[in-house]
Design a protein around this motif. Structure first.
Motif, PDB file in Angstrom:
ATOM      1  N   ASP A 175      14.214  -9.774  -6.188  1.00 30.09           N
ATOM      2  CA  ASP A 175      15.141 -10.427  -7.133  1.00 30.09           C
ATOM      3  C   ASP A 175      16.187  -9.447  -7.643  1.00 30.09           C
ATOM      4  O   ASP A 175      17.380  -9.768  -7.701  1.00 30.09           O
ATOM      5  N   THR A 176      15.726  -8.261  -8.031  1.00 32.15           N
ATOM      6  CA  THR A 176      16.642  -7.255  -8.578  1.00 32.15           C
ATOM      7  C   THR A 176      17.704  -6.868  -7.551  1.00 32.15           C
ATOM      8  O   THR A 176      18.885  -6.740  -7.871  1.00 32.15           O
ATOM      9  N   LEU A 177      17.277  -6.693  -6.304  1.00 28.45           N
ATOM     10  CA  LEU A 177      18.234  -6.299  -5.272  1.00 28.45           C
ATOM     11  C   LEU A 177      19.248  -7.411  -5.015  1.00 28.45           C
ATOM     12  O   LEU A 177      20.452  -7.149  -4.923  1.00 28.45           O
ATOM     13  N   GLY A 178      18.768  -8.646  -4.924  1.00 26.09           N
ATOM     14  CA  GLY A 178      19.687  -9.776  -4.736  1.00 26.09           C
ATOM     15  C   GLY A 178      20.694  -9.839  -5.867  1.00 26.09           C
ATOM     16  O   GLY A 178      21.899 -10.019  -5.646  1.00 26.09           O
ATOM     17  N   ASP A 179      20.208  -9.641  -7.071  1.00 23.71           N
ATOM     18  CA  ASP A 179      21.073  -9.651  -8.251  1.00 23.71           C
ATOM     19  C   ASP A 179      22.094  -8.507  -8.192  1.00 23.71           C
ATOM     20  O   ASP A 179      23.298  -8.712  -8.384  1.00 23.71           O
ATOM     21  N   LEU A 235      19.224  -0.278  -4.389  1.00 30.65           N
ATOM     22  CA  LEU A 235      20.582  -0.314  -3.840  1.00 30.65           C
ATOM     23  C   LEU A 235      20.780   0.779  -2.783  1.00 30.65           C
ATOM     24  O   LEU A 235      21.469   0.571  -1.788  1.00 30.65           O
ATOM     25  N   ALA A 236      20.162   1.927  -3.000  1.00 30.99           N
ATOM     26  CA  ALA A 236      20.282   3.015  -2.023  1.00 30.99           C
ATOM     27  C   ALA A 236      19.586   2.639  -0.718  1.00 30.99           C
ATOM     28  O   ALA A 236      20.121   2.844   0.374  1.00 30.99           O
ATOM     29  N   GLU A 237      18.384   2.068  -0.813  1.00 30.40           N
ATOM     30  CA  GLU A 237      17.671   1.620   0.391  1.00 30.40           C
ATOM     31  C   GLU A 237      18.501   0.574   1.126  1.00 30.40           C
ATOM     32  O   GLU A 237      18.667   0.630   2.348  1.00 30.40           O
ATOM     33  N   ASP A 252      24.392 -12.303   0.397  1.00 30.87           N
ATOM     34  CA  ASP A 252      24.305 -13.746   0.626  1.00 30.87           C
ATOM     35  C   ASP A 252      22.882 -14.144   1.053  1.00 30.87           C
ATOM     36  O   ASP A 252      22.286 -15.074   0.507  1.00 30.87           O
ATOM     37  N   ALA A 253      22.330 -13.391   2.013  1.00 29.75           N
ATOM     38  CA  ALA A 253      20.996 -13.728   2.547  1.00 29.75           C
ATOM     39  C   ALA A 253      19.911 -13.567   1.489  1.00 29.75           C
ATOM     40  O   ALA A 253      18.902 -14.289   1.517  1.00 29.75           O
ATOM     41  N   LEU A 254      20.105 -12.648   0.557  1.00 27.17           N
ATOM     42  CA  LEU A 254      19.066 -12.392  -0.454  1.00 27.17           C
ATOM     43  C   LEU A 254      19.140 -13.364  -1.629  1.00 27.17           C
ATOM     44  O   LEU A 254      18.250 -13.388  -2.481  1.00 27.17           O
ATOM     45  N   THR A 255      20.200 -14.153  -1.703  1.00 28.87           N
ATOM     46  CA  THR A 255      20.336 -15.045  -2.856  1.00 28.87           C
ATOM     47  C   THR A 255      20.360 -16.513  -2.467  1.00 28.87           C
ATOM     48  O   THR A 255      20.562 -17.373  -3.315  1.00 28.87           O
ATOM     49  N   HIS A 256      20.135 -16.806  -1.174  1.00 28.63           N
ATOM     50  CA  HIS A 256      20.086 -18.205  -0.750  1.00 28.63           C
ATOM     51  C   HIS A 256      18.695 -18.596  -0.305  1.00 28.63           C
ATOM     52  O   HIS A 256      18.217 -18.121   0.718  1.00 28.63           O
ATOM     53  N   ASP A 257      18.135 -19.450  -1.082  1.00 28.36           N
ATOM     54  CA  ASP A 257      16.762 -19.872  -0.780  1.00 28.36           C
ATOM     55  C   ASP A 257      16.778 -21.234  -0.085  1.00 28.36           C
ATOM     56  O   ASP A 257      17.714 -21.987  -0.203  1.00 28.36           O
TER      57      ASP A 257
END
Lengths: 196, 196
Positions: free
Chosen positions: A187-191, B146-148, B191-196
């Motif tokens: 969640d944190t990364l997506g945010d 964010l670094a990863e 985009d991919a991390l925030t679309h469920d």
């Protein structure tokens, strides 16, 4: 002795971790590991090729846990949801193992050769995760990006989970859920990636 | 000879890459590299400790480029914007170097020892990026995530950039912007991390 045979690998792995933690990786021999486990060197070498691999035996089952959960996600699940299912399964797989994970982490952190081996295993985990996502029909670049991010989330959550700020032993420490840190990380990364 | 001295390292690196690509990494000796560059073995060892490091000499400047750009982002830039500025700088740093990057990639892919070294360099890049984000006041877990993700975006974009599907030589290949693939990767992942 025969009835213990199924646990041989596990006994050797535990003995190795204990000795590496007590005396250091460099100073421990396979003979000592076998003796601590009440087994022979010959038995050791039937299960592990050297004294390093005993620390990485869990890598393969980690990979299987992750990719099977991604594959088992509902057909209409989004790539993100499939990834989350994989991370949930990883988190569940580590339940009750924090003290051991913590000891292993300390052994690995003390030895560059072991850190390098850990990086290689993580790269292999990333490739397997990307492949599992592609198998679900996720486009290649998107699958690679999600796999890299997913393994980054895993690494970050794992470091927090075994981190110093929590009590080292006792029931409460064992109950800190890695799965919760994984979900939070995702969640944190997506945010963080969508807020400019 | 003296006026060439500043380019010595660069000449050795080019000669090594040529020979590794032509004859393979294993079969090339430092003596051959020095000869190809018109220099002595002694000069080689003044610049590189072994025949492996000559392939990884760019790693340090990559790290500097990335972290300096992250640090130089406007004070009020979001963590994501600071990361994007770092990736832009990395992309710009590779401009005109695709053919060389491609050759290097082929050499590294053929040798497990070199792949492992590349993983270690990437892990170091990830740590440096996380530290640069923390220096901007980004909270630790968020900085690590964010670094990863940023290094995952870099790796994915880089593989696409040097990939097989594009023409190998000529001006057009040289103009394919890595920076564009990096930006696209960052957007796609968000985009991919925030679309469920």
């Amino acid at each position: 002795m025969a009835r213990w045979e199924p646990h041989t690998k596990e006994r050797l792995a535990r003995a190795a971790l204990e000795l590496y933690s007590e005396h250091g990786y460099e100073r421990t021999t396979v003979a000592q590991i076998a003796a601590r486990a009440g087994l022979t060197e010959r038995t050791y070498f039937r299960h592990f090729p050297d004294k390093r691999e005993v620390l990485f035996d869990g890598g393969h089952s980690l990979e299987t846990t992750l990719t099977e959960a991604v594959a088992a996600a509902p057909e209409d699940a989004s790539p993100r949801a499939a990834l989350a299912a994989g991370l949930d399964a990883l988190g569940a797989g580590f339940r009750g193992l924090r003290a051991r994970a913590r000891t292993r982490q300390a052994v690995i952190s003390a030895q560059q050769e072991l850190q390098e081996r850990e990086l290689i295993k993580l790269a292999s985990l990333t490739r397997a995760l990307a492949e599992a996502l592609r198998q679900r029909g996720v486009e290649e670049t998107r699958a690679n990006l999600l796999a890299e991010a997913g393994c980054g989330v895993f690494r970050t959550a794992f470091v927090r989970w075994v981190g110093d700020e929590r009590p080292e032993t006792g029931a409460s420490a064992e109950e800190i859920p890695l799965a919760a840190l994984l979900r939070e990380g995702l969640d944190t990364l997506g945010d963080a990636l969508t807020h400019d």
